[in-house]
Design a protein around this motif. Sequence first.
Motif, PDB file in Angstrom:
ATOM      1  N   ILE A  28      29.365  28.155  38.048  1.00  0.00           N
ATOM      2  CA  ILE A  28      29.009  27.060  37.144  1.00  0.00           C
ATOM      3  C   ILE A  28      27.504  26.859  37.211  1.00  0.00           C
ATOM      4  O   ILE A  28      26.951  26.526  38.267  1.00  0.00           O
ATOM      5  CB  ILE A  28      29.757  25.774  37.544  1.00  0.00           C
ATOM      6  CG1 ILE A  28      31.266  26.027  37.560  1.00  0.00           C
ATOM      7  CG2 ILE A  28      29.414  24.638  36.600  1.00  0.00           C
ATOM      8  CD1 ILE A  28      32.044  25.054  38.404  1.00  0.00           C
ATOM      9  N   ILE A  29      26.833  27.077  36.088  1.00  0.00           N
ATOM     10  CA  ILE A  29      25.375  27.028  36.068  1.00  0.00           C
ATOM     11  C   ILE A  29      24.903  26.034  35.009  1.00  0.00           C
ATOM     12  O   ILE A  29      25.681  25.555  34.185  1.00  0.00           O
ATOM     13  CB  ILE A  29      24.764  28.415  35.798  1.00  0.00           C
ATOM     14  CG1 ILE A  29      25.167  28.910  34.404  1.00  0.00           C
ATOM     15  CG2 ILE A  29      25.188  29.411  36.859  1.00  0.00           C
ATOM     16  CD1 ILE A  29      24.488  30.199  33.999  1.00  0.00           C
ATOM     17  N   GLY A  30      23.614  25.760  35.037  1.00  0.00           N
ATOM     18  CA  GLY A  30      23.027  24.853  34.056  1.00  0.00           C
ATOM     19  C   GLY A  30      21.751  24.250  34.606  1.00  0.00           C
ATOM     20  O   GLY A  30      21.437  24.385  35.793  1.00  0.00           O
ATOM     21  N   MET A 433      17.175  32.028  30.862  1.00  0.00           N
ATOM     22  CA  MET A 433      17.576  31.460  29.577  1.00  0.00           C
ATOM     23  C   MET A 433      18.861  30.649  29.689  1.00  0.00           C
ATOM     24  O   MET A 433      19.119  29.763  28.873  1.00  0.00           O
ATOM     25  CB  MET A 433      17.748  32.570  28.524  1.00  0.00           C
ATOM     26  CG  MET A 433      18.916  33.494  28.729  1.00  0.00           C
ATOM     27  SD  MET A 433      19.126  34.653  27.358  1.00  0.00           S
ATOM     28  CE  MET A 433      17.690  35.693  27.522  1.00  0.00           C
ATOM     29  N   LEU A 434      19.677  30.917  30.697  1.00  0.00           N
ATOM     30  CA  LEU A 434      20.928  30.188  30.870  1.00  0.00           C
ATOM     31  C   LEU A 434      20.724  28.852  31.574  1.00  0.00           C
ATOM     32  O   LEU A 434      21.603  27.988  31.536  1.00  0.00           O
ATOM     33  CB  LEU A 434      21.931  31.042  31.660  1.00  0.00           C
ATOM     34  CG  LEU A 434      22.313  32.379  31.037  1.00  0.00           C
ATOM     35  CD1 LEU A 434      23.233  33.151  31.964  1.00  0.00           C
ATOM     36  CD2 LEU A 434      22.961  32.181  29.673  1.00  0.00           C
ATOM     37  N   PHE A 435      19.582  28.665  32.229  1.00  0.00           N
ATOM     38  CA  PHE A 435      19.333  27.451  33.006  1.00  0.00           C
ATOM     39  C   PHE A 435      18.421  26.457  32.292  1.00  0.00           C
ATOM     40  O   PHE A 435      18.500  25.258  32.537  1.00  0.00           O
ATOM     41  CB  PHE A 435      18.702  27.815  34.354  1.00  0.00           C
ATOM     42  CG  PHE A 435      19.600  28.577  35.270  1.00  0.00           C
ATOM     43  CD1 PHE A 435      20.446  27.922  36.147  1.00  0.00           C
ATOM     44  CD2 PHE A 435      19.624  29.963  35.252  1.00  0.00           C
ATOM     45  CE1 PHE A 435      21.289  28.625  36.992  1.00  0.00           C
ATOM     46  CE2 PHE A 435      20.456  30.679  36.097  1.00  0.00           C
ATOM     47  CZ  PHE A 435      21.298  30.007  36.967  1.00  0.00           C
ATOM     48  N   ALA A 436      17.546  26.961  31.435  1.00  0.00           N
ATOM     49  CA  ALA A 436      16.542  26.098  30.817  1.00  0.00           C
ATOM     50  C   ALA A 436      17.163  25.143  29.810  1.00  0.00           C
ATOM     51  O   ALA A 436      18.251  25.381  29.282  1.00  0.00           O
ATOM     52  CB  ALA A 436      15.484  26.958  30.125  1.00  0.00           C
ATOM     53  N   GLN A 437      16.440  24.055  29.527  1.00  0.00           N
ATOM     54  CA  GLN A 437      16.884  23.099  28.514  1.00  0.00           C
ATOM     55  C   GLN A 437      16.751  23.709  27.117  1.00  0.00           C
ATOM     56  O   GLN A 437      17.635  23.553  26.271  1.00  0.00           O
ATOM     57  CB  GLN A 437      16.033  21.831  28.607  1.00  0.00           C
ATOM     58  CG  GLN A 437      16.539  20.673  27.764  1.00  0.00           C
ATOM     59  CD  GLN A 437      17.568  19.839  28.487  1.00  0.00           C
ATOM     60  OE1 GLN A 437      17.622  19.854  29.706  1.00  0.00           O
ATOM     61  NE2 GLN A 437      18.398  19.121  27.770  1.00  0.00           N
ATOM     62  N   LEU A 487      27.249  27.709  15.561  1.00  0.00           N
ATOM     63  CA  LEU A 487      28.200  27.835  14.448  1.00  0.00           C
ATOM     64  C   LEU A 487      29.478  28.524  14.906  1.00  0.00           C
ATOM     65  O   LEU A 487      30.458  28.569  14.156  1.00  0.00           O
ATOM     66  CB  LEU A 487      27.566  28.629  13.300  1.00  0.00           C
ATOM     67  CG  LEU A 487      26.332  27.985  12.645  1.00  0.00           C
ATOM     68  CD1 LEU A 487      25.792  28.888  11.549  1.00  0.00           C
ATOM     69  CD2 LEU A 487      26.667  26.610  12.083  1.00  0.00           C
ATOM     70  N   PHE A 488      29.485  29.031  16.135  1.00  0.00           N
ATOM     71  CA  PHE A 488      30.650  29.726  16.669  1.00  0.00           C
ATOM     72  C   PHE A 488      31.115  29.038  17.952  1.00  0.00           C
ATOM     73  O   PHE A 488      30.384  28.254  18.566  1.00  0.00           O
ATOM     74  CB  PHE A 488      30.313  31.195  16.949  1.00  0.00           C
ATOM     75  CG  PHE A 488      29.924  31.967  15.714  1.00  0.00           C
ATOM     76  CD1 PHE A 488      30.874  32.585  14.925  1.00  0.00           C
ATOM     77  CD2 PHE A 488      28.588  32.052  15.324  1.00  0.00           C
ATOM     78  CE1 PHE A 488      30.521  33.283  13.786  1.00  0.00           C
ATOM     79  CE2 PHE A 488      28.217  32.750  14.187  1.00  0.00           C
ATOM     80  CZ  PHE A 488      29.190  33.362  13.411  1.00  0.00           C
ATOM     81  N   THR A 489      32.334  29.330  18.362  1.00  0.00           N
ATOM     82  CA  THR A 489      32.918  28.705  19.552  1.00  0.00           C
ATOM     83  C   THR A 489      32.392  29.343  20.827  1.00  0.00           C
ATOM     84  O   THR A 489      31.895  30.469  20.817  1.00  0.00           O
ATOM     85  CB  THR A 489      34.453  28.825  19.529  1.00  0.00           C
ATOM     86  OG1 THR A 489      34.805  30.222  19.417  1.00  0.00           O
ATOM     87  CG2 THR A 489      35.027  28.080  18.349  1.00  0.00           C
ATOM     88  N   TYR A 490      32.517  28.599  21.925  1.00  0.00           N
ATOM     89  CA  TYR A 490      32.179  29.022  23.282  1.00  0.00           C
ATOM     90  C   TYR A 490      30.679  29.161  23.539  1.00  0.00           C
ATOM     91  O   TYR A 490      30.274  29.550  24.629  1.00  0.00           O
ATOM     92  CB  TYR A 490      32.858  30.348  23.651  1.00  0.00           C
ATOM     93  CG  TYR A 490      34.358  30.325  23.561  1.00  0.00           C
ATOM     94  CD1 TYR A 490      35.103  29.329  24.193  1.00  0.00           C
ATOM     95  CD2 TYR A 490      35.055  31.305  22.843  1.00  0.00           C
ATOM     96  CE1 TYR A 490      36.484  29.306  24.116  1.00  0.00           C
ATOM     97  CE2 TYR A 490      36.436  31.289  22.753  1.00  0.00           C
ATOM     98  CZ  TYR A 490      37.142  30.289  23.397  1.00  0.00           C
ATOM     99  OH  TYR A 490      38.513  30.270  23.318  1.00  0.00           O
ATOM    100  N   THR A 491      29.842  28.877  22.551  1.00  0.00           N
ATOM    101  CA  THR A 491      28.411  29.094  22.720  1.00  0.00           C
ATOM    102  C   THR A 491      27.750  27.938  23.475  1.00  0.00           C
ATOM    103  O   THR A 491      28.310  26.851  23.590  1.00  0.00           O
ATOM    104  CB  THR A 491      27.723  29.289  21.365  1.00  0.00           C
ATOM    105  OG1 THR A 491      28.019  28.169  20.522  1.00  0.00           O
ATOM    106  CG2 THR A 491      28.202  30.564  20.692  1.00  0.00           C
ATOM    107  N   ILE A 492      26.540  28.199  23.961  1.00  0.00           N
ATOM    108  CA  ILE A 492      25.765  27.199  24.695  1.00  0.00           C
ATOM    109  C   ILE A 492      24.804  26.533  23.718  1.00  0.00           C
ATOM    110  O   ILE A 492      23.949  27.205  23.142  1.00  0.00           O
ATOM    111  CB  ILE A 492      24.973  27.858  25.842  1.00  0.00           C
ATOM    112  CG1 ILE A 492      25.906  28.683  26.727  1.00  0.00           C
ATOM    113  CG2 ILE A 492      24.254  26.804  26.674  1.00  0.00           C
ATOM    114  CD1 ILE A 492      25.180  29.587  27.696  1.00  0.00           C
TER     115      ILE A 492
END
Length: 683
Positions: A28-30, A433-437, A487-492
């Motif tokens: 779990i990241i963010g 890119m997965l952690f930044a705001q 516009l698509f599901t599961y996206t960040i």
Amino acid sequence: MYISKIDIKGFRIFKNTEVILNDGINVIIGHNNAGKTNLIKALLLVIDYQESKRLEIDDFNKNALLSDLQLSPPEITIQLTISQSKNENLNSDDLVTVSNWLTKLKAPYEAVLTYKFFLPEREKARYLKDVAAATDSNQVWHIVEHEFIRLYTYKIFCGDIKLQTTADSESLQKFDFQFLDAIRDVQRDMFTGKNALLKEVLDFFMDYEIKSDTTKVDADKTSEIKQKKSDFSNKANDLLKDLQLRMKNGKDQILSYTDNTGASFNKSNPNFEGSISDVEMFSALKLIVEYETGIKIPATHNGLGYNNLIYISLLLAKMQVNSDGKYLGSNAKVFSILAIEEPEAHLHPAMQYKFLNFLKENIQTSKKVRQIFITSHSTHITSTVSLDELICIHNENGDAKVGYPGKVFTDDAEGKKSKEYVQRFLDATKSDMLFAQKVILVEGLAEQLTISTFAAYIQKSLEDRHIVVINIGGRYFEHFLKIFDTLFTYTIPKKIACITDRDPERKAKANQIFTMCYPFEFNEDVTTYDYKDNASDSIIKYQNHPNIRFFSQDSREGKTLEYDLMLKNPTLDLIITSTTKNKSELKTLMTHYQNNSPLTDFISCLRASNENDRLVKSINANTSWNDNEKKKAIIASRYLNSVGKGENALELSYLLKENLKSGNSVGFEVPIYIQEAINWICQ
């Protein structure tokens, strides 16, 4: 079985959030305060029977509307869905454990547990009366805190929530949830035999060669271990007798004081006696580390990272103990879960890699742990696991959203190609890119090194806004945008700015291959050439997109970053670095521009080369540009052909930073398209 989903309503940062979980490892990241720890806390509230179930006012999500709060009191609901694993044996203890919780009987079965923290029905009328006159939601929360929070209660329901069936504690205790939080003192928690964790593990693994011997029946194992315990007790008694003899005179001296103090009242005298079992002897043991050289040191003298790994090893051993039915009987756990918060807190990158690989192997082979949850800020950890194991929490304006990088790709050839590319690409640097705001994606190293400096020139700080610049190494934007396209599901749902070079191209109509051309050559001879540029299609495609934009140079005069730098700063010799070639020629061109010299002076100072011959020929052939545009184009073209990418950008970034720091800094103009990208991402 495994926990396949958690639905959280009204709890902390989660207003109404569903999180899909993996059977196995969940990383779990963010960004900071995204809600990673809160997700683990939500799991604990439902299935960790040792966790306190009472909550406080600050555990509520306070984004509720005043109108909603005046209709009914706020409550917190956390619902777990437990599903059948892929290769699960239906005769296992798993199904027995959740049999009363089932909501779907057919395979794959599903069971549900629901934690609710709520105001009892009998108190609701008074609540509605008290909050009726409130003029904003803050007043309501103040009333709840001071008048009603003490009246709140909790329950854990099982199965269909409509039936309001309370889950039995015996079944809940079949879950073994071990949580290692980020702020931990492992030295306090283990390292001597007096500690319950170490003592319990040692007790289980004592005589393990007998317990694990598959050639012996249980009765023989029990008898053999019993005999060993008896032999130890006899030896211990002999030792205690020896101690008694050694203490005889000293004991008499100690006890002589009892007559004087009155402790021997009523003909009673203190004495020293006792016995010791093998289990009690554990208190004499302490954990040490022995090196190959023979040197031994206490584990308490190790670094925190090393001790954390030892502690996690003991936790895994304890989970094996807890799940052993022969050892614990009906008290044995059925389902083991390990949650670790920020393992990178005390581990350097190499140990993070090794640790993650160990956990993967453990869950796949020995299965001491059935499901693992790891919260992390570490790009090294994200680059170790697969995209499918990542769960990304993004918090925008106090409402957590969840993305699944492994689920965004389609199953067709294009989707598989993109997924494979992104998986290879996300090393320890790029996975930022997965952690930044917010994220700025760029094509190359030059933009990566300079964008942050450019932002400072227009009074913007990317760092303060948690914006990262990621170099994707070419025009591969579409691969990565699949992760963020809302516009698509599961996206960040992050805001993404893509900065791409215009790079105009042309090809002779009889040819198949496009080649680069200068802006002053673009669309100048449509009879002979076909033309295209790299940026137009993407700019148009995403011009109204909710969270993605493309930015590039001017469609008429633009080409690359380097070209635009000189186009915008045709007299600023600060941007001519030590690694720039043709310095003398460039500075002469700058002087000509500053002096408003005629176009012929610009052409005459160009040294002889094939590329310059092409440049002069194309400039003279162009009939749609004025002389000033042509002058700037000549300087920009020569600058572009005189600089390398990475080395020049690194030096340029340094020079621009130093220029900005100086009190009498030389004026530098940031290219327009860069300004537009920075302003948009900072909104």
